[in-house]
Design a protein around this motif. Sequence first.
Motif, PDB file in Angstrom:
ATOM      1  N   ASN A  56       0.839  -1.195   0.000  1.00  0.00           N
ATOM      2  CA  ASN A  56       0.000   0.000   0.000  1.00  0.00           C
ATOM      3  C   ASN A  56       0.876   1.247   0.000  1.00  0.00           C
ATOM      4  O   ASN A  56       1.934   1.284   0.631  1.00  0.00           O
ATOM      5  CB  ASN A  56      -0.931   0.009   1.211  1.00  0.00           C
ATOM      6  CG  ASN A  56      -1.919  -1.138   1.172  1.00  0.00           C
ATOM      7  OD1 ASN A  56      -1.721  -2.171   1.809  1.00  0.00           O
ATOM      8  ND2 ASN A  56      -2.989  -0.976   0.414  1.00  0.00           N
ATOM      9  N   ALA A  57       0.421   2.257  -0.716  1.00  0.00           N
ATOM     10  CA  ALA A  57       1.215   3.473  -0.881  1.00  0.00           C
ATOM     11  C   ALA A  57       1.360   4.217   0.448  1.00  0.00           C
ATOM     12  O   ALA A  57       0.349   4.509   1.099  1.00  0.00           O
ATOM     13  CB  ALA A  57       0.572   4.381  -1.920  1.00  0.00           C
ATOM     14  N   PRO A  58       2.587   4.577   0.862  1.00  0.00           N
ATOM     15  CA  PRO A  58       2.777   5.341   2.094  1.00  0.00           C
ATOM     16  C   PRO A  58       2.525   6.838   1.917  1.00  0.00           C
ATOM     17  O   PRO A  58       2.460   7.569   2.894  1.00  0.00           O
ATOM     18  CB  PRO A  58       4.249   5.078   2.430  1.00  0.00           C
ATOM     19  CG  PRO A  58       4.894   4.858   1.106  1.00  0.00           C
ATOM     20  CD  PRO A  58       3.865   4.164   0.254  1.00  0.00           C
ATOM     21  N   ILE A  95       3.178   9.665  -8.017  1.00  0.00           N
ATOM     22  CA  ILE A  95       3.122   8.855  -9.226  1.00  0.00           C
ATOM     23  C   ILE A  95       3.924   7.582  -8.992  1.00  0.00           C
ATOM     24  O   ILE A  95       5.121   7.631  -8.695  1.00  0.00           O
ATOM     25  CB  ILE A  95       3.709   9.618 -10.440  1.00  0.00           C
ATOM     26  CG1 ILE A  95       2.964  10.934 -10.662  1.00  0.00           C
ATOM     27  CG2 ILE A  95       3.658   8.745 -11.695  1.00  0.00           C
ATOM     28  CD1 ILE A  95       1.490  10.780 -10.998  1.00  0.00           C
ATOM     29  N   TYR A  96       3.241   6.429  -9.109  1.00  0.00           N
ATOM     30  CA  TYR A  96       3.893   5.149  -8.848  1.00  0.00           C
ATOM     31  C   TYR A  96       4.493   4.602 -10.138  1.00  0.00           C
ATOM     32  O   TYR A  96       3.791   4.420 -11.144  1.00  0.00           O
ATOM     33  CB  TYR A  96       2.900   4.143  -8.275  1.00  0.00           C
ATOM     34  CG  TYR A  96       3.513   2.786  -8.007  1.00  0.00           C
ATOM     35  CD1 TYR A  96       4.561   2.648  -7.102  1.00  0.00           C
ATOM     36  CD2 TYR A  96       3.056   1.644  -8.665  1.00  0.00           C
ATOM     37  CE1 TYR A  96       5.136   1.413  -6.847  1.00  0.00           C
ATOM     38  CE2 TYR A  96       3.613   0.403  -8.405  1.00  0.00           C
ATOM     39  CZ  TYR A  96       4.664   0.301  -7.501  1.00  0.00           C
ATOM     40  OH  TYR A  96       5.228  -0.932  -7.255  1.00  0.00           O
ATOM     41  N   PRO A 150      -0.883   4.830 -12.656  1.00  0.00           N
ATOM     42  CA  PRO A 150       0.249   5.307 -11.852  1.00  0.00           C
ATOM     43  C   PRO A 150      -0.077   6.291 -10.742  1.00  0.00           C
ATOM     44  O   PRO A 150       0.724   6.452  -9.818  1.00  0.00           O
ATOM     45  CB  PRO A 150       1.160   5.967 -12.903  1.00  0.00           C
ATOM     46  CG  PRO A 150       0.248   6.357 -14.014  1.00  0.00           C
ATOM     47  CD  PRO A 150      -0.839   5.334 -14.046  1.00  0.00           C
ATOM     48  N   VAL A 151      -1.212   6.983 -10.810  1.00  0.00           N
ATOM     49  CA  VAL A 151      -1.517   7.965  -9.765  1.00  0.00           C
ATOM     50  C   VAL A 151      -1.975   7.233  -8.507  1.00  0.00           C
ATOM     51  O   VAL A 151      -2.891   6.407  -8.553  1.00  0.00           O
ATOM     52  CB  VAL A 151      -2.607   8.949 -10.225  1.00  0.00           C
ATOM     53  CG1 VAL A 151      -2.941   9.932  -9.109  1.00  0.00           C
ATOM     54  CG2 VAL A 151      -2.167   9.700 -11.475  1.00  0.00           C
ATOM     55  N   GLY A 202      -2.317   4.986   0.956  1.00  0.00           N
ATOM     56  CA  GLY A 202      -3.164   3.820   1.193  1.00  0.00           C
ATOM     57  C   GLY A 202      -3.551   3.052  -0.058  1.00  0.00           C
ATOM     58  O   GLY A 202      -4.081   1.939   0.045  1.00  0.00           O
ATOM     59  N   SER A 203      -3.322   3.632  -1.257  1.00  0.00           N
ATOM     60  CA  SER A 203      -3.689   2.946  -2.495  1.00  0.00           C
ATOM     61  C   SER A 203      -2.971   1.602  -2.611  1.00  0.00           C
ATOM     62  O   SER A 203      -1.790   1.480  -2.283  1.00  0.00           O
ATOM     63  CB  SER A 203      -3.332   3.806  -3.712  1.00  0.00           C
ATOM     64  OG  SER A 203      -4.075   5.000  -3.758  1.00  0.00           O
TER      65      SER A 203
END
Length: 324
Positions: free
Chosen positions: A250-252, A256-257, A303-304, A308-309
């Motif tokens: 999960n994204a911290p 852009i991932y 990518p956005v 939490g994503s």
Amino acid sequence: MSELIENIEDVLRFPLPVDEEFVIKKHRIEPSGENIGKRICIVTGIHGDELEGQYVCYEIARRIRRDSLSLKGIVDIYPGMNPFGIDSITRGIPAFDLDMNRIFPGNFDGDMNEFTASMIVKELEGADLVIDIHASNIFLTEIPQIRINEKSEKELVPIAKKANMDLIWVHGASTVLESTLAYSLNSRGTNTLVVEMGVGMRITPDYGEQLTDGIISIMSELGIWEGEVPKTKEAIVAYDADGDDVCYLNAPCSGIYMKEKEHGAIVRSGESVGKIIDPLSGDVLADIKAPENGMIFTVREYPVVEEGSLMGRILREKVLNGES
């Protein structure tokens, strides 16, 4: 010599305002001149932005026609259970802001959507097997997998192992919504497999071919197919009842991932799988590392991300080694 009987039939048809109609259709293929055997139903299009199953519907019909004498039962193909969703490229039922796979088993005396759901259940109930094909959303892409409620594990896992998938993911009962088509049918004694593969709004031909090979294999097991059976593989079986077999990325932070690993990649604990970057400042906001050894089976394509994503899922190494 046996010949195929093919019919395009209405499952449901009723009028709408402004001279329009709501129509759900099926393609029935069966042999003629002999006792009809078992029935398998290929279902897709419940979510209008999930198109991976469209190619499977085509390919199943094509292969049966190519070897028509091998068919010994009924194959019902349903490409568009949510026709308005497919036409408008929306996940749910447009105008109602409603997820069709959250209203089963429906209600015959309810509104249009509840009535439709009840008629779909009535149509499919009693089949020897239903295969409900889904794709991921536009954000994530999934390896070909079958997801099973642990309540149906005993009945469904042996069938799923013949489906030529990469993964069988058995979920705890508390994580499975009782308002889905699969739950409604399984609870009524109609075995139903849920396939998840690929990405939303796209078709991945390799995945479609893989699943079609699996469906032919299952048809052979059921006695519906007596022709050549493609070579298939047996899937890894993972269990999520206690969250012990799968770990989540999960994204911290937001940004852009940029992924660095593809499906099926084997990763080691601490290895980088992607970065979250800030295009304005040119900074790397986060280096996303694998928390454990394992295989990536879900990858973020859009990518956005926001904090939490979901960016991916990793199947733990012990599962790959058969220690689950």
